[in-house]
Design a protein around this motif. Structure first.
Motif, mmCIF file in Angstrom:
data_model
loop_
_atom_site.group_PDB
_atom_site.id
_atom_site.type_symbol
_atom_site.label_atom_id
_atom_site.label_comp_id
_atom_site.label_asym_id
_atom_site.label_seq_id
_atom_site.Cartn_x
_atom_site.Cartn_y
_atom_site.Cartn_z
ATOM 1 N N GLN A 1 32.648 41.393 43.190
ATOM 2 C CA GLN A 1 32.871 40.971 44.577
ATOM 3 C C GLN A 1 32.297 39.592 44.841
ATOM 4 N N ALA A 2 31.132 39.323 44.248
ATOM 5 C CA ALA A 2 30.526 38.001 44.416
ATOM 6 C C ALA A 2 31.414 36.908 43.829
ATOM 7 N N ARG A 3 32.014 37.195 42.672
ATOM 8 C CA ARG A 3 32.919 36.224 42.052
ATOM 9 C C ARG A 3 34.169 36.033 42.910
ATOM 10 N N ASN B 1 34.299 36.474 46.170
ATOM 11 C CA ASN B 1 33.877 35.755 47.372
ATOM 12 C C ASN B 1 33.690 34.266 47.106
ATOM 13 N N SER B 2 33.259 33.932 45.877
ATOM 14 C CA SER B 2 33.024 32.523 45.547
ATOM 15 C C SER B 2 34.310 31.718 45.532
ATOM 16 N N GLU B 3 35.433 32.412 45.428
ATOM 17 C CA GLU B 3 36.722 31.734 45.411
ATOM 18 C C GLU B 3 37.526 32.009 46.680
ATOM 19 N N GLU C 1 39.128 31.580 50.265
ATOM 20 C CA GLU C 1 39.697 30.475 51.025
ATOM 21 C C GLU C 1 39.561 30.776 52.514
ATOM 22 N N GLU C 2 39.371 29.719 53.306
ATOM 23 C CA GLU C 2 39.215 29.906 54.740
ATOM 24 C C GLU C 2 40.572 29.977 55.420
ATOM 25 N N SER D 1 24.804 35.700 59.718
ATOM 26 C CA SER D 1 23.885 34.912 58.888
ATOM 27 C C SER D 1 22.430 35.093 59.297
ATOM 28 N N PRO E 1 36.698 33.532 55.862
ATOM 29 C CA PRO E 1 36.769 33.427 54.402
ATOM 30 C C PRO E 1 37.511 34.631 53.830
ATOM 31 N N ALA F 1 38.855 36.391 50.393
ATOM 32 C CA ALA F 1 38.752 36.405 48.933
ATOM 33 C C ALA F 1 40.098 36.753 48.311
ATOM 34 N N GLN G 1 39.435 33.863 35.143
ATOM 35 C CA GLN G 1 38.002 33.864 34.849
ATOM 36 C C GLN G 1 37.690 33.653 33.367
#
Length: 354
Positions: free
Chosen positions: A65-67, A69-71, A73-74, A116, A169, A171, A182
Motif C-alpha cells: 500500500q505504501a508503494r 500511495n507513493s505513486e 496522482e492528485e 495530518s 491523492p 493510488a 516495480q
C-alpha cells in the motif's frame, strides 16, 4: 492555527558516532592514560535477546500500500464533493476569540492535508464530510492547555472556514501493470516475496542495531568515570554553545530566541544540560577507548578506507564533516571505526540466549 511544540536540541546524549553529531578537533585520547579516567565494568558475557524477526502478511500488505500511495496522482474534486481524510483542501479560515480576530489565526488559500494533525484537535475532523465550495463552516474548538503560545493555551476559539478547492491523492490499482512497473516481476506472488525479503533484511538490521544499543547501555551503566579530561570536555561544551550562536546567525535571530525554540528557559538550563550530556558523551568515548586498548582492537587502514567510502556514498564531504563535528575526516573516521570494533566485540562476547 497550527499546533506548536518544543523542539529538543540534540546534545549528544548517546554516542551517535555515525550520526555526525559530535565535536572536538582536539580529541587527545591518544595522549592520556585512559585507565586514569575510567573504571571499566563488565563488558563481556552480557545478556541480550536473540535476533528474532518475523515478517507478517500484514507487513507485506502495508508495504504494498505504501508503494501504491507513493505513486498516487492528485485528482481534482468537483464543487459539492465531500471532503475525506487524506484529501488536500485549499481553505480560507478566520479564527476569533471572544468575537475578535487574533494574530496568526487567519489565512487564505492554505493547503491543508486532512488528517495530518497539523492543526489543533477538531479542526481537520470538522472539515470531514463538508463540501468543496462550502462557506461559513463554523468550528467551535479550544486550544490545548499546553499549547506553545501561552496567550492562547486553553482558550475557546471559533474558526470560520471556506473550502476553496481540494485534491484527492489516488493510488494506482494493485494489478499486473503496477507490479511490472516495480521491476522484473510477473505475478503478485513474486512481487510480494521480494517485498518480504526486503522487509526481513531491514528488520534484521534494525534488530541487530537495537541489540547493540542494549548491550552498549549495559556497558555504560557498568562503568564509572573517575575524572573527566578537561580539554576534551571543554571542547564539547564550547562546540555546543557555539552551535547555538551559529543557528541564531543563520536564522537571523538572537541566541535567546534559539534557546527558547529548543525549549530552554534560560542560559543556566542550557548550561546544565550541555554539561550533563557532554559528560555522557565523554564517558562513552573513554569506555570505547579503554575496551579498544584492553582487547587490542585494531583500527586498520582498510576499515578506515571503507568508512570513508561509505560516508562519500551517503553524500558527506570532508568539509561537511568538519563543519558538523569539528573533527577532520581522519579523526572522525578513526573514532567511528573504533566504536564499531568495540560494539562488534561486545556482541560477539555476549550471552545471547532464548
Amino acid at each position: 492555527m497550527k499546533r506548536t511544540g518544543i523542539i529538543c536540541l540534540c546534545l549528544m546524549v548517546v554516542i551517535g558516532l555515525f550520526g555526525l553529531t559530535g565535536c572536538g578537533e582536539a580529541m587527545p585520547y591518544s595522549e592520556i592514560k585512559v585507565d586514569d579516567y575510567v573504571k571499566l565494568g563488565e563488558y563481556k558475557g552480557l545478556k541480550a535477546d536473540p535476533i528474532n524477526v518475523e515478517v507478517t502478511k500484514e507487513d507485506v500488505a502495508n508495504l504494498v500500500q505504501a508503494r501504491l500511495n507513493s505513486e498516487a496522482e492528485e485528482v481534482n474534486l468537483e464543487k459539492g464533493d465531500k471532503i475525506k481524510n487524506g484529501d488536500v483542501a485549499n481553505i480560507n479560515y478566520v479564527g476569533t476569540i471572544n468575537g475578535k480576530e487574533f494574530e496568526g489565526g487567519s489565512a487564505d488559500n492554505y493547503d491543508l492535508t486532512i488528517g495530518s494533525g497539523d492543526f489543533i484537535s477538531g479542526f481537520e475532523d470538522g472539515l470531514v464530510g463538508k463540501k468543496v465550495g462550502q462557506e461559513n463552516i463554523k468550528l467551535n474548538l479550544a486550544f490545548p492547555l499546553n499549547y506553545g503560545a501561552t496567550d492562547l493555551a486553553g482558550k475557546d476559539v471559533v474558526f470560520t472556514v471556506k473550502i476553496n478547492s481540494a485534491v484527492r491523492p489516488t493510488a494506482p490499482e494493485y494489478n499486473e501493470v503496477f507490479i511490472k512497473s516495480q521491476g522484473d516481476y510477473n505475478t503478485k506472488e513474486e512481487y510480494e516475496a521480494a517485498l518480504k525479503e526486503e522487509l526481513t533484511k531491514k528488520q534484521t538490521a534494525e534488530a541487530k542495531e537495537n541489540q547493540k544499543n542494549a548491550l552498549w547501555s549495559q556497558v555504560i551503566s557498568n562503568s564509572e568515570v573517575k575524572k573527566y579530561p578537561e580539554e576534551v570536555l571543554n571542547t564539547y561544551l564550547e562546540f555546543n554553545s557555539k552551535q547555538l550562536d551559529d543557528y541564531a546567525e543563520e536564522a537571523g535571530v538572537t541566541r535567546k530566541d534559539i534557546l527558547e525554540q529548543y525549549g530552554f528557559a534560560s542560559e543556566e538550563e542550557f548550561k546544565n544540560v550541555n554539561e550533563d550530556s557532554s559528560k555522557v558523551r565523554v564517558k562513552q568515548e573513554l569506555i570505547m577507548k579503554a575496551i579498544s586498548e584492553k582487547e587490542n582492537l585494531e583500527v586498520t587502514d582498510k576499515a578506515m578506507e571503507d568508512m570513508v567510502k561509505k560516508l562519500e556514498e551517503q553524500g558527506y564531504t570532508d568539509e561537511a564533516i568538519l563543519q558538523s563535528t569539528g573533527r577532520n575526516i581522519t579523526e572522525y573516521v578513526y573514532l567511528q571505526v573504533m566504536y564499531e570494533n568495540v560494539l562488534d566485540f561486545i556482541v560477539k562476547n555476549a550471552d545471547i540466549s532464548k
